[in-house]
Design a protein around this motif. Structure first.
Motif, mmCIF file in Angstrom:
data_model
loop_
_atom_site.group_PDB
_atom_site.id
_atom_site.type_symbol
_atom_site.label_atom_id
_atom_site.label_comp_id
_atom_site.label_asym_id
_atom_site.label_seq_id
_atom_site.Cartn_x
_atom_site.Cartn_y
_atom_site.Cartn_z
ATOM 1 N N GLY A 14 36.235 -62.538 1.889
ATOM 2 C CA GLY A 14 36.183 -63.326 0.659
ATOM 3 C C GLY A 14 34.761 -63.400 0.161
ATOM 4 N N TYR A 15 34.479 -64.470 -0.544
ATOM 5 C CA TYR A 15 33.180 -64.626 -1.201
ATOM 6 C C TYR A 15 32.571 -65.944 -0.734
ATOM 7 N N GLY A 16 31.372 -65.893 -0.188
ATOM 8 C CA GLY A 16 30.748 -67.117 0.334
ATOM 9 C C GLY A 16 31.637 -67.735 1.402
ATOM 10 N N MET A 19 37.558 -67.768 1.765
ATOM 11 C CA MET A 19 38.245 -66.581 2.257
ATOM 12 C C MET A 19 39.444 -66.299 1.353
ATOM 13 N N VAL A 20 39.409 -65.137 0.696
ATOM 14 C CA VAL A 20 40.491 -64.755 -0.211
ATOM 15 C C VAL A 20 41.634 -64.118 0.577
ATOM 16 N N LEU A 21 41.289 -63.237 1.507
ATOM 17 C CA LEU A 21 42.296 -62.570 2.349
ATOM 18 C C LEU A 21 42.291 -63.243 3.712
ATOM 19 N N GLY A 38 50.947 -57.952 -6.702
ATOM 20 C CA GLY A 38 50.760 -59.389 -6.560
ATOM 21 C C GLY A 38 50.271 -59.959 -7.877
ATOM 22 N N ARG A 39 50.424 -61.272 -8.025
ATOM 23 C CA ARG A 39 49.990 -61.937 -9.253
ATOM 24 C C ARG A 39 48.486 -61.779 -9.454
ATOM 25 N N ASN A 40 48.015 -62.116 -10.643
ATOM 26 C CA ASN A 40 46.572 -62.101 -10.925
ATOM 27 C C ASN A 40 45.838 -63.028 -9.969
ATOM 28 N N GLY A 41 44.725 -62.569 -9.436
ATOM 29 C CA GLY A 41 43.864 -63.437 -8.651
ATOM 30 C C GLY A 41 44.290 -63.633 -7.200
ATOM 31 N N VAL A 42 45.302 -62.887 -6.723
ATOM 32 C CA VAL A 42 45.745 -63.091 -5.332
ATOM 33 C C VAL A 42 44.862 -62.357 -4.314
ATOM 34 N N GLY A 43 44.040 -61.408 -4.796
ATOM 35 C CA GLY A 43 43.143 -60.737 -3.858
ATOM 36 C C GLY A 43 43.357 -59.236 -3.727
ATOM 37 N N LYS A 44 44.025 -58.626 -4.697
ATOM 38 C CA LYS A 44 44.268 -57.180 -4.621
ATOM 39 C C LYS A 44 42.942 -56.405 -4.677
ATOM 40 N N THR A 45 42.132 -56.749 -5.683
ATOM 41 C CA THR A 45 40.835 -56.075 -5.807
ATOM 42 C C THR A 45 39.948 -56.387 -4.599
ATOM 43 N N THR A 46 40.039 -57.605 -4.118
ATOM 44 C CA THR A 46 39.251 -57.978 -2.932
ATOM 45 C C THR A 46 39.640 -57.093 -1.745
ATOM 46 N N LEU A 47 40.938 -56.802 -1.586
ATOM 47 C CA LEU A 47 41.367 -55.909 -0.509
ATOM 48 C C LEU A 47 40.784 -54.507 -0.707
ATOM 49 N N MET A 48 40.774 -54.013 -1.955
ATOM 50 C CA MET A 48 40.216 -52.676 -2.201
ATOM 51 C C MET A 48 38.727 -52.644 -1.856
ATOM 52 N N ARG A 49 38.010 -53.735 -2.193
ATOM 53 C CA ARG A 49 36.577 -53.808 -1.846
ATOM 54 C C ARG A 49 36.387 -53.864 -0.340
ATOM 55 N N ALA A 50 37.314 -54.517 0.351
ATOM 56 C CA ALA A 50 37.218 -54.589 1.815
ATOM 57 C C ALA A 50 37.459 -53.207 2.426
ATOM 58 N N PRO A 86 37.401 -48.015 -8.941
ATOM 59 C CA PRO A 86 37.495 -49.478 -9.033
ATOM 60 C C PRO A 86 38.185 -49.937 -10.319
ATOM 61 N N GLN A 87 38.555 -51.212 -10.333
ATOM 62 C CA GLN A 87 39.258 -51.748 -11.513
ATOM 63 C C GLN A 87 38.321 -51.837 -12.718
ATOM 64 N N GLU A 88 37.081 -52.236 -12.469
ATOM 65 C CA GLU A 88 36.135 -52.432 -13.570
ATOM 66 C C GLU A 88 34.878 -51.590 -13.363
HETATM 67 N N1 ADP Z 1 32.612 -61.548 -7.015
HETATM 68 C C1 ADP Z 1 33.338 -62.650 -6.781
HETATM 69 N N2 ADP Z 1 32.755 -63.822 -6.409
HETATM 70 C C2 ADP Z 1 33.491 -64.928 -6.154
HETATM 71 N N3 ADP Z 1 34.840 -64.980 -6.248
HETATM 72 C C3 ADP Z 1 35.470 -63.855 -6.624
HETATM 73 C C4 ADP Z 1 34.763 -62.633 -6.904
HETATM 74 N N4 ADP Z 1 35.671 -61.682 -7.246
HETATM 75 C C5 ADP Z 1 36.880 -62.275 -7.178
HETATM 76 N N5 ADP Z 1 36.770 -63.579 -6.818
HETATM 77 C C6 ADP Z 1 37.892 -64.534 -6.610
HETATM 78 O O1 ADP Z 1 38.717 -64.032 -5.564
HETATM 79 C C7 ADP Z 1 40.093 -64.224 -5.875
HETATM 80 C C8 ADP Z 1 40.804 -62.885 -5.839
HETATM 81 O O2 ADP Z 1 40.301 -62.049 -6.868
HETATM 82 P P1 ADP Z 1 40.723 -60.537 -7.007
HETATM 83 O O3 ADP Z 1 40.665 -59.884 -5.689
HETATM 84 O O4 ADP Z 1 39.907 -59.946 -8.104
HETATM 85 O O5 ADP Z 1 42.261 -60.682 -7.465
HETATM 86 P P2 ADP Z 1 43.276 -59.638 -8.098
HETATM 87 O O6 ADP Z 1 42.651 -58.293 -8.066
HETATM 88 O O7 ADP Z 1 44.502 -59.746 -7.255
HETATM 89 O O8 ADP Z 1 43.550 -60.113 -9.506
HETATM 90 C C9 ADP Z 1 40.138 -64.927 -7.234
HETATM 91 O O9 ADP Z 1 40.286 -66.296 -7.014
HETATM 92 C C10 ADP Z 1 38.791 -64.601 -7.836
HETATM 93 O O10 ADP Z 1 38.388 -65.631 -8.704
#
Ligand code: ADP
Ligand code: MG
Length: 231
Positions: A14-16, A19-21, A38-50, A86-88
């Protein structure tokens, strides 16, 4: 079932202090596509970064061909067989379309991108143009083309069809299936269920940082998948 090319186990990250995952496991075998939803904000992109090493794991493991990637920095993962769209921030806006495609490569082997450039002639026509002048969907196509052309054993695509025109989404599915047929594996995050069902063999849905659904795509009813995607 053949051995997995990618295997991730109990991934916590996660971030700081957030923990997102919270202990996510999964993987993909050669010649297969793992669709992540998964819905918006559930951590899909976070998993890809991991998986790609851009975000350090708090705990858990990521294995590629059985090797632990913990000590492999993101910029060395392509050489290890892992490509990432990446997504962005998908392309370098100040560089031309052509420069975006050839930037990372030592030699200009034109066959590398032939299938994609045939499928997306608007990119082929704009080789000299600044990538920043492309539409959002065209930039996604450029990122997709670059990633497919790298020919990696595993490609990780985060919402590749976002903003892309329907006929090009169909062509993307054809290109992914062709790479699959030659043994390549993919992890693909998608909101477009048509595209996902056209390419995915296995499904992983995420909710509250945990797996909420996993299985073989063909065994899962469409309504069940839709329920896990509602924004
Ligand atoms: N760089 C970041 N710093 C802090 N929080 C983040 C960052 N990127 C994403 N988040 C938070 O982590 C959670 C999951 O985000 P993300 O993985 O982008 O979701 P998804 O891709 O499923 O829409 C969200 O609550 C988002 O606000
Ligand atoms: Mg995302």
């Amino acid at each position: 079932m053949s051995a997995r090319l990618l295997e991730f186990t109990d991934v916590v990250c996660g971030y700081g202090d957030t923990m997102v995952l919270r202990g996510l496991s999964g993987g993909v075998a050669p010649g297969r596509v793992l669709g992540v939803l998964g819905r918006n904000g559930v951590g899909k992109t976070t998993l890809m970064r991991a998986l790609t090493g851009f975000l350090p794991l708090r705990s858990g493991r990521v294995l590629l061909s059985g090797s632990d990637l913990a000590r492999v920095p993101p910029q060395e993962r392509l050489a290890a067989g892992m490509a990432y769209a990446p997504q962005e921030d998908v392309v370098f806006g100040d560089l031309s379309v052509g420069e975006n495609l050839w930037l990372h490569l030592r030699s200009r082997d034109s066959t590398r991108y032939a299938a994609c450039l045939e499928a997306f002639p608007r990119l082929a026509e704009r080789m000299q143009q600044r990538a920043g002048s492309l539409s959002g969907g065209e930039r996604k196509l450029l990122s997709f083309t670059r990633t497919i052309g790298l020919g990696a054993g595993l490609s990780i695509l985060d919402e590749p069809t976002e903003g892309v025109q329907p006929e090009n989404i169909e062509r993307m599915a054809v290109l992914v299936r062709a790479r699959k047929a030659s043994g390549a594996a993919f992890v693909i995050v998608e909101q477009n269920l048509e595209f996902l069902l056209a390419v995915a063999d296995d499904i992983l849905a995420i909710d509250h940082g945990e797996c909420s659904l996993s299985g073989v795509a063909a065994d899962l009813p469409r309504e069940t998948l839709e329920q896990h995607m509602v924004v």
